[in-house]
Design an enzyme around this catalytic site. Structure first.
Site, PDB file in Angstrom:
ATOM      1  N   ASP A 168       8.639  -7.676  -6.762  1.00  0.00           N
ATOM      2  CA  ASP A 168       8.453  -5.910  -6.706  1.00  0.00           C
ATOM      3  C   ASP A 168       7.780  -4.980  -6.487  1.00  0.00           C
ATOM      4  O   ASP A 168       8.342  -4.583  -4.816  1.00  0.00           O
ATOM      5  CB  ASP A 168       7.390  -5.575  -8.176  1.00  0.00           C
ATOM      6  CG  ASP A 168       7.525  -4.595  -9.174  1.00  0.00           C
ATOM      7  OD1 ASP A 168       8.011  -3.955  -7.963  1.00  0.00           O
ATOM      8  OD2 ASP A 168       6.993  -4.918 -10.205  1.00  0.00           O
ATOM      9  N   THR A 227       1.652  -9.311  -4.826  1.00  0.00           N
ATOM     10  CA  THR A 227       1.923 -10.926  -5.582  1.00  0.00           C
ATOM     11  C   THR A 227       1.983 -12.056  -4.129  1.00  0.00           C
ATOM     12  O   THR A 227       0.962 -13.043  -3.877  1.00  0.00           O
ATOM     13  CB  THR A 227       2.392 -10.858  -7.273  1.00  0.00           C
ATOM     14  OG1 THR A 227       1.781  -9.519  -7.982  1.00  0.00           O
ATOM     15  CG2 THR A 227       2.654 -12.780  -7.237  1.00  0.00           C
TER      16      THR A 227
HETATM   17  P1  5GP Z   1       4.824  -8.012  -7.124  1.00  0.00           P
HETATM   18  O1  5GP Z   1       2.990  -8.518  -6.826  1.00  0.00           O
HETATM   19  O2  5GP Z   1       5.010  -8.393  -6.603  1.00  0.00           O
HETATM   20  O3  5GP Z   1       4.365  -6.415  -7.350  1.00  0.00           O
HETATM   21  O4  5GP Z   1       4.988  -8.270  -8.867  1.00  0.00           O
HETATM   22  C1  5GP Z   1       5.259  -9.634  -8.255  1.00  0.00           C
HETATM   23  C2  5GP Z   1       5.099  -9.891 -10.287  1.00  0.00           C
HETATM   24  O5  5GP Z   1       5.238  -9.122 -10.986  1.00  0.00           O
HETATM   25  C3  5GP Z   1       6.446 -10.945 -10.806  1.00  0.00           C
HETATM   26  O6  5GP Z   1       5.933 -12.175 -10.309  1.00  0.00           O
HETATM   27  C4  5GP Z   1       6.447 -10.825 -11.557  1.00  0.00           C
HETATM   28  O7  5GP Z   1       5.557 -11.669 -12.542  1.00  0.00           O
HETATM   29  C5  5GP Z   1       6.581  -9.769 -12.182  1.00  0.00           C
HETATM   30  N1  5GP Z   1       7.289  -8.873 -12.431  1.00  0.00           N
HETATM   31  C6  5GP Z   1       8.004  -7.596 -11.564  1.00  0.00           C
HETATM   32  N2  5GP Z   1       8.471  -7.083 -12.052  1.00  0.00           N
HETATM   33  C7  5GP Z   1       9.549  -7.860 -13.277  1.00  0.00           C
HETATM   34  C8  5GP Z   1      10.373  -7.742 -13.301  1.00  0.00           C
HETATM   35  O8  5GP Z   1      11.046  -6.993 -13.801  1.00  0.00           O
HETATM   36  N3  5GP Z   1      10.379  -8.607 -14.935  1.00  0.00           N
HETATM   37  C9  5GP Z   1       9.250  -9.481 -15.573  1.00  0.00           C
HETATM   38  N4  5GP Z   1       9.517 -10.721 -15.846  1.00  0.00           N
HETATM   39  N5  5GP Z   1       8.485  -9.656 -14.509  1.00  0.00           N
HETATM   40  C10 5GP Z   1       8.123  -8.935 -13.444  1.00  0.00           C
END
Ligand code: 5GP
Length: 177
Positions: A101, A105
């Site tokens: 996203d 992470t």
């Molecule tokens: P980032 O650090 O890239 O913002 O987020 C990554 C993490 O956010 C993913 O591993 C997941 O756990 C969660 N995440 C982000 N968007 C979604 C979504 O649309 N659905 C779900 N289930 N998890 C999401």
């Protein structure tokens, strides 16, 4: 509570997983195999299918992080819950994520895994919300680009709901409660 609206069907996912597996198998053909590192919990179904579709030697490790306390907006704060158990020093490592996203992470995971001194690290994610990127991080294999909506199924949850749906669906904003 409504059923999540289908975004990616079971068949479409299966076909794309096979394509990515072929690509990875070709890219690692001259290596002594790959260590797939599944990011818990969301990647467990993707990892199961991807790993079985590869035609190269592979082993499996897991790492667990938590990015969101709950709810559906990223805070950028990532916490390590469980590090990899096996020795990945001098091994070729592929991080297998369910979804990227903002990128916080994945960036954090790269830092942790670099400290184990692998021979190489690449990244693979089934889903990528390209419009939501906040930090620049290279992703080597992407299954599907999706929009800024909350998706569930095929390993992904909303507050632990809908993880085992066979398809990927969108949770309507009204159902996120
Ligand atoms: P980032 O650090 O890239 O913002 O987020 C990554 C993490 O956010 C993913 O591993 C997941 O756990 C969660 N995440 C982000 N968007 C979604 C979504 O649309 N659905 C779900 N289930 N998890 C999401």
């Amino acid at each position: 509570m409504n059923e999540p609206e289908v975004l990616l069907s079971e068949d479409r996912i299966a076909e794309r997983v096979r394509e990515i597996a072929r690509e990875i198998s070709a890219d690692y053909a001259d290596k002594d195999g790959v260590v797939l590192i599944g990011v818990l919990k969301g990647s467990f179904i993707f990892l199961a299918d991807l790993s079985r579709a590869l035609s190269i030697p592979r082993s499996i490790e897991f790492i667990a992080v938590s990015s969101y306390a709950s709810g559906s907006r990223s805070t950028g704060a990532v916490r390590l819950i469980m590090d990899v158990r096996g020795n990945i020093e001098n091994r070729h490592v592929l991080i297998v994520e369910d979804i990227v996203d903002t990128g916080h992470t994945l960036k954090y995971l790269l830092g942790i895994l670099q400290s184990h001194r692998p021979a190489s690290i690449r990244t693979c994610t089934l889903l990528h919300k390209a419009d939501c990127v906040e930090v620049d991080v290279d992703i080597d294999y992407v299954g599907f680009q999706i929009g800024d909506e909350w998706v569930v199924g095929y390993g992904l949850d909303y507050a632990e709901r809908d993880r085992t749906l066979p398809y990927i669906g969108v949770v309507a904003p009204d159902d996120r409660g």
